[in-house]
Motif scaffolding. Structure first.
Motif, mmCIF file in Angstrom:
data_model
loop_
_atom_site.group_PDB
_atom_site.id
_atom_site.type_symbol
_atom_site.label_atom_id
_atom_site.label_comp_id
_atom_site.label_asym_id
_atom_site.label_seq_id
_atom_site.Cartn_x
_atom_site.Cartn_y
_atom_site.Cartn_z
ATOM 1 N N ILE A 73 0.847 -1.203 0.000
ATOM 2 C CA ILE A 73 0.000 0.000 0.000
ATOM 3 C C ILE A 73 0.877 1.246 0.000
ATOM 4 C CG2 ILE A 73 -1.644 1.340 1.373
ATOM 5 C CD1 ILE A 73 -2.880 -1.301 2.271
ATOM 6 N N ARG A 74 1.904 1.264 0.842
ATOM 7 C CA ARG A 74 2.783 2.436 0.913
ATOM 8 C C ARG A 74 3.512 2.672 -0.406
ATOM 9 N NH1 ARG A 74 4.006 0.104 5.695
ATOM 10 N NH2 ARG A 74 6.089 -0.568 5.035
ATOM 11 N N GLN A 75 3.911 1.614 -1.072
ATOM 12 C CA GLN A 75 4.690 1.757 -2.301
ATOM 13 C C GLN A 75 3.825 1.781 -3.559
ATOM 14 O OE1 GLN A 75 7.675 -1.342 -2.242
ATOM 15 N NE2 GLN A 75 8.876 -0.334 -0.641
ATOM 16 N N GLY A 76 2.543 1.499 -3.415
ATOM 17 C CA GLY A 76 1.659 1.428 -4.579
ATOM 18 C C GLY A 76 1.398 2.790 -5.197
ATOM 19 N N ILE A 77 1.046 2.765 -6.500
ATOM 20 C CA ILE A 77 0.699 3.993 -7.228
ATOM 21 C C ILE A 77 -0.821 4.071 -7.298
ATOM 22 C CG2 ILE A 77 0.911 5.244 -9.405
ATOM 23 C CD1 ILE A 77 3.544 3.729 -9.854
ATOM 24 N N TRP A 78 -1.405 4.921 -6.470
ATOM 25 C CA TRP A 78 -2.855 5.062 -6.417
ATOM 26 C C TRP A 78 -3.191 6.418 -5.793
ATOM 27 C CZ3 TRP A 78 -4.432 5.843 -1.401
ATOM 28 C CH2 TRP A 78 -3.582 5.379 -0.391
ATOM 29 N N GLU A 79 -4.425 6.865 -6.006
ATOM 30 C CA GLU A 79 -4.894 8.115 -5.420
ATOM 31 C C GLU A 79 -6.271 7.906 -4.807
ATOM 32 O OE1 GLU A 79 -4.896 11.502 -7.957
ATOM 33 O OE2 GLU A 79 -2.703 11.598 -8.123
ATOM 34 N N ALA A 80 -6.592 8.764 -3.859
ATOM 35 C CA ALA A 80 -7.930 8.773 -3.284
ATOM 36 C C ALA A 80 -8.906 9.411 -4.267
ATOM 37 C CB ALA A 80 -7.928 9.545 -1.964
ATOM 38 N N ALA A 81 -10.197 9.266 -3.970
ATOM 39 C CA ALA A 81 -11.231 9.886 -4.805
ATOM 40 C C ALA A 81 -11.046 11.406 -4.817
ATOM 41 C CB ALA A 81 -12.607 9.516 -4.274
ATOM 42 N N PRO A 82 -11.494 12.077 -5.887
ATOM 43 C CA PRO A 82 -11.282 13.528 -5.991
ATOM 44 C C PRO A 82 -11.913 14.302 -4.828
ATOM 45 C CG PRO A 82 -11.984 12.609 -8.093
ATOM 46 C CD PRO A 82 -12.142 11.517 -7.085
ATOM 47 N N VAL A 83 -11.267 15.401 -4.470
ATOM 48 C CA VAL A 83 -11.782 16.291 -3.432
ATOM 49 C C VAL A 83 -12.942 17.098 -4.013
ATOM 50 C CG1 VAL A 83 -11.207 18.268 -1.975
ATOM 51 C CG2 VAL A 83 -9.544 16.432 -2.306
ATOM 52 N N PRO A 84 -14.064 17.252 -3.292
ATOM 53 C CA PRO A 84 -15.198 18.010 -3.841
ATOM 54 C C PRO A 84 -14.884 19.499 -3.996
ATOM 55 C CG PRO A 84 -15.605 17.412 -1.562
ATOM 56 C CD PRO A 84 -14.358 16.689 -1.971
ATOM 57 N N GLU A 85 -15.636 20.159 -4.855
ATOM 58 C CA GLU A 85 -15.407 21.561 -5.170
ATOM 59 C C GLU A 85 -15.413 22.434 -3.913
ATOM 60 O OE1 GLU A 85 -14.452 24.884 -7.256
ATOM 61 O OE2 GLU A 85 -14.503 22.816 -8.027
ATOM 62 N N ALA A 86 -16.314 22.153 -2.974
ATOM 63 C CA ALA A 86 -16.428 22.990 -1.775
ATOM 64 C C ALA A 86 -15.174 22.940 -0.912
ATOM 65 C CB ALA A 86 -17.644 22.558 -0.957
ATOM 66 N N LEU A 87 -14.340 21.917 -1.100
ATOM 67 C CA LEU A 87 -13.138 21.770 -0.290
ATOM 68 C C LEU A 87 -11.851 21.931 -1.093
ATOM 69 C CD1 LEU A 87 -14.094 18.760 2.043
ATOM 70 C CD2 LEU A 87 -14.068 21.190 2.617
ATOM 71 N N ARG A 88 -11.932 22.440 -2.317
ATOM 72 C CA ARG A 88 -10.711 22.587 -3.120
ATOM 73 C C ARG A 88 -9.770 23.621 -2.511
ATOM 74 N NH1 ARG A 88 -10.905 24.657 -8.137
ATOM 75 N NH2 ARG A 88 -8.916 23.703 -8.691
ATOM 76 N N ASP A 89 -10.317 24.691 -1.960
ATOM 77 C CA ASP A 89 -9.504 25.767 -1.394
ATOM 78 C C ASP A 89 -9.781 25.849 0.109
ATOM 79 O OD1 ASP A 89 -8.268 28.144 -0.591
ATOM 80 O OD2 ASP A 89 -8.671 29.130 -2.502
ATOM 81 N N ARG A 90 -8.784 25.420 0.888
ATOM 82 C CA ARG A 90 -8.936 25.391 2.338
ATOM 83 C C ARG A 90 -7.790 26.167 2.998
ATOM 84 N NH1 ARG A 90 -9.797 19.058 3.782
ATOM 85 N NH2 ARG A 90 -10.063 19.988 5.846
ATOM 86 N N ARG A 91 -7.380 27.240 2.367
ATOM 87 C CA ARG A 91 -6.117 27.874 2.761
ATOM 88 C C ARG A 91 -6.106 28.350 4.211
ATOM 89 N NH1 ARG A 91 -4.495 31.438 -1.473
ATOM 90 N NH2 ARG A 91 -5.558 29.890 -2.746
ATOM 91 N N GLY A 360 5.570 26.986 2.629
ATOM 92 C CA GLY A 360 6.802 26.628 1.947
ATOM 93 C C GLY A 360 7.047 25.132 1.922
ATOM 94 N N MET A 361 6.593 24.432 2.947
ATOM 95 C CA MET A 361 6.731 22.971 2.973
ATOM 96 C C MET A 361 5.779 22.287 2.002
ATOM 97 S SD MET A 361 7.156 21.811 6.947
ATOM 98 C CE MET A 361 7.457 20.113 6.449
ATOM 99 N N GLY A 362 4.703 23.012 1.635
ATOM 100 C CA GLY A 362 3.731 22.420 0.734
ATOM 101 C C GLY A 362 2.348 22.244 1.310
ATOM 102 N N HIS A 363 2.119 22.702 2.531
ATOM 103 C CA HIS A 363 0.783 22.588 3.108
ATOM 104 C C HIS A 363 -0.234 23.355 2.259
ATOM 105 C CE1 HIS A 363 1.588 20.461 6.859
ATOM 106 N NE2 HIS A 363 2.704 21.156 6.961
ATOM 107 N N ASP A 364 -1.433 22.820 2.192
ATOM 108 C CA ASP A 364 -2.504 23.403 1.375
ATOM 109 C C ASP A 364 -3.412 24.328 2.167
ATOM 110 O OD1 ASP A 364 -2.010 21.755 -1.128
ATOM 111 O OD2 ASP A 364 -2.251 20.194 0.388
ATOM 112 N N GLY A 365 -3.183 24.440 3.443
ATOM 113 C CA GLY A 365 -3.983 25.295 4.295
ATOM 114 C C GLY A 365 -3.501 25.192 5.718
ATOM 115 N N THR A 366 -4.109 25.992 6.594
ATOM 116 C CA THR A 366 -3.650 26.069 7.971
ATOM 117 C C THR A 366 -4.812 26.375 8.888
ATOM 118 O OG1 THR A 366 -1.918 27.006 9.371
ATOM 119 C CG2 THR A 366 -3.106 28.546 7.938
ATOM 120 N N TRP A 367 -4.557 26.304 10.180
ATOM 121 C CA TRP A 367 -5.581 26.547 11.204
ATOM 122 C C TRP A 367 -5.269 27.806 12.007
ATOM 123 C CZ3 TRP A 367 -7.279 21.734 14.536
ATOM 124 C CH2 TRP A 367 -8.078 20.897 13.762
ATOM 125 N N VAL A 368 -6.334 28.509 12.401
ATOM 126 C CA VAL A 368 -6.228 29.581 13.390
ATOM 127 C C VAL A 368 -7.349 29.399 14.405
ATOM 128 C CG1 VAL A 368 -5.193 31.201 11.751
ATOM 129 C CG2 VAL A 368 -7.673 31.211 12.081
#
Length: 540
Positions: A73-91, A360-368
């Motif tokens: 599983i760790r070495q396999g080439i696969w992806e999860a189902a697509p992220v829905p539109e409402a959650l594409r931008d979670r900055r 800079g590390m690549g995170h797609d969003g953050t918490w406050v």
């Protein structure tokens, strides 16, 4: 089975009568909870026993490692189902308890997402939990409003609110006020079941849910359970499979070694992983409690830019982007300091630096944790992340070996750090027993994870006899007797600060007893809030 034909399973027994209860705990909703508990309750119990067995092996000398049986599983080439539109931008996501006014302020904060927290930011008295579920109904119906009788201010949800994600309580927690066959039902199933039953179809119809954050998972077996819960629940309420989307908080050390496997188990329902860093520090201490080599220094020195925390964050980004989902950063817990612009700017500068590190590390969003921090974090991500996310930027060059996920921070244990841990844990636990789960302490918005780190460090330092650098010079080993003396000194300080009446109304004496028992126990208790929950229920 149709939504209007509940299962013949006997309904749970509700032990309390509270205002608004009949709107939340309808016969149909209770029947759904009974189905969930009947089908999955025994499995949850077995998973908690598996946690205990794994911890016993680590206590005996084993160390966490990647699982050999899931290497494919760790070495396999696969992806999860697509992220829905409402959650594409979670900055920027804001978190907070399910208290009515705070929910409205968070939804109006300008953040992309609001995590409504039934877990660490909510003291789980039955009154608080039911009020939170009642607020969810009003959110669903567009009637979430609050008129403050003290200030005369009115609070209403604006035209473009944040997307709401619900965090139910963890799998280890029980809802003691609702019994099935004489036993408390799972608090996780209670919170998930009620929000899905009452709000799931309405949220799905708008394309804005139902979305969840899953706390404190420790293994892919627990993720598998949640996936089966989602599949069953969607079929039961009439939602297409895959409608539910969950973000898993990687806030336990064992889970950090199973990120790929957790995503795999939830691949049709997962939207991301999150760096739950405060609980993660607590879990690091708890998991490695018997290993003196992994003793941590003062909490202020356990930062995200080095040692095991830096490796954990890097691995999370790498795994998430390889699997096509969001890698969410950690919490900025600072809150504004009234009438102190210098302190505010100093705190905001630290937040900017932390968020710049994350993006800079690549995170797609953050918490406050506070609405005033939303524009601070947003400005960093807007400048550095022009697209909605960074999922398609690979990080495969990073190689994270198991030893890197275990490397402790170096630094000193000081008398100031010792006293701070006692003070913060005592203040937080007293507030928690008073019904508040999100508590401003020393210009930070703290939740249960803070108290857990503080008391776990105190236990670790005592258990291993750590030498503490004294403020007056020299050093002293931590002992149960010294911790008791310091606790008495802190109690005297609190009495001088707030007076005897407020001290007793604030449950400080009970908090001190619970805290001292936890830090002087022979074996580090799994959760401070487990013992405190019985007291909270009695007070409620």
């Amino acid at each position: 089975m149709s939504l209007d034909c509940p299962s013949p399973t006997a309904p749970p027994l509700v032990l309390r009568r509270l205002p608004g209860q009949d709107l939340v705990l309808t016969p149909e909703a209770l029947a759904f909870l009974a189905e969930l508990q009947t089908r999955f309750g025994t499995r949850i119990h077995a998973l908690m026993l598996a946690r205990a067995r794994r911890q016993a092996r680590i206590d005996a000398g084993a160390l966490p490692d990647y699982l050999p049986e899931t290497k494919e599983i760790r070495q396999g080439i696969w992806e999860a189902a697509p992220v829905p539109e409402a959650l594409r931008d979670r900055r920027v996501e804001i978190t907070g308890p399910v208290e009515r006014k705070m929910m409205i302020n968070a939804l109006n904060s300008g953040a992309r997402v609001f995590m409504a927290d039934f877990e660490d930011a909510t003291a789980p008295s039955f009154a608080n939990i039911l009020a939170g579920h009642r607020n969810m109904l009003d959110y669903r119906d567009g009637t979430l409003e609050f008129d403050d009788p003290k200030t005369g201010k009115s609070y209403r949800v604006g035209a473009d609110p944040a997307v709401l994600i619900v965090r139910p309580r963890g799998l280890h927690m029980a809802e003691a006020n609702v019994l099935l066959a004489g036993q408390p039902i799972s608090a996780a199933l209670f919170d998930f079941g009620l929000t899905l039953w009452h709000c799931g179809r309405a949220l799905a119809a708008s394309g804005r849910g139902p979305f969840y954050y899953l706390p404190k998972l420790e293994s892919h077996h627990e993720a598998r359970l949640w996936n089966e819960v989602f599949v069953f629940a969607q079929d039961r309420v009439g939602l297409a499979r895959g409608t539910i989307k969950a973000t898993v908080l990687i806030e336990t050390l064992p889970a950090a070694f199973e990120m790929d496997e957790i995503i795999w188990e939830l691949r049709d329902h997962i939207a991301g992983l999150n760096c739950g860093r405060w609980d993660y520090i607590f879990s690091y201490i708890k998991t490695l409690r018997n290993h003196k080599a992994f003793t941590l220094p003062d909490r202020a020195e356990v930062t995200m830019d080095r040692a095991f925390l830096a490796s954990y964050a890097a691995r999370l980004v790498k795994v998430c982007h390889r699997r096509g989902i969001h890698a969410m950063g950690g919490m900025a817990a600072a809150i504004p300091v009234r009438d102190d612009a210098v302190a505010n700017e100093r705190a905001f500068a630290q937040i900017r630096a932390d968020k710049l590190r994350e993006v800079g590390m690549g995170h797609d969003g953050t918490w406050v944790a506070h609405p005033d921090l939303v524009p601070v974090a947003m400005a960093v991500f807007d400048a550095e992340m022009p697209g909605p996310n960074q999922i398609r930027i690979p990080r495969q060059a990073w190689r994270i070996e198991p030893a890197m996920l275990l490397r402790p921070h170096e630094g000193r244990v000081t008398e100031a750090g010792l006293r701070t841990n006692i003070s913060v844990a005592l203040d937080y636990l007293a507030a928690w027993l008073s019904g508040r789960g999100a508590v401003p302490i020393r210009n930070l918005m703290e939740d249960a994870a803070t108290a857990e780190i503080c008391r776990a460090q105190l236990w670790q330092w005592r258990h291993h006899g750590v030498s503490v650098a004294l403020a007056a010079g020299g050093s002293r080993g931590v002992s149960s007797d010294w911790l008791g003396e310091l606790m008495q000194q802190e109690i005297a300080t609190v009495l001088d600060r707030i007076g005897a009446n407020a001290f007793h109304r604030g449950h400080y004496a009970t908090a001190a007893r619970l805290l001292l028992e936890a830090v002087t126990a022979e074996t580090l208790p799994d959760f401070l809030t487990t013992a405190a929950y019985a007291v909270l229920n009695a007070l409620d």
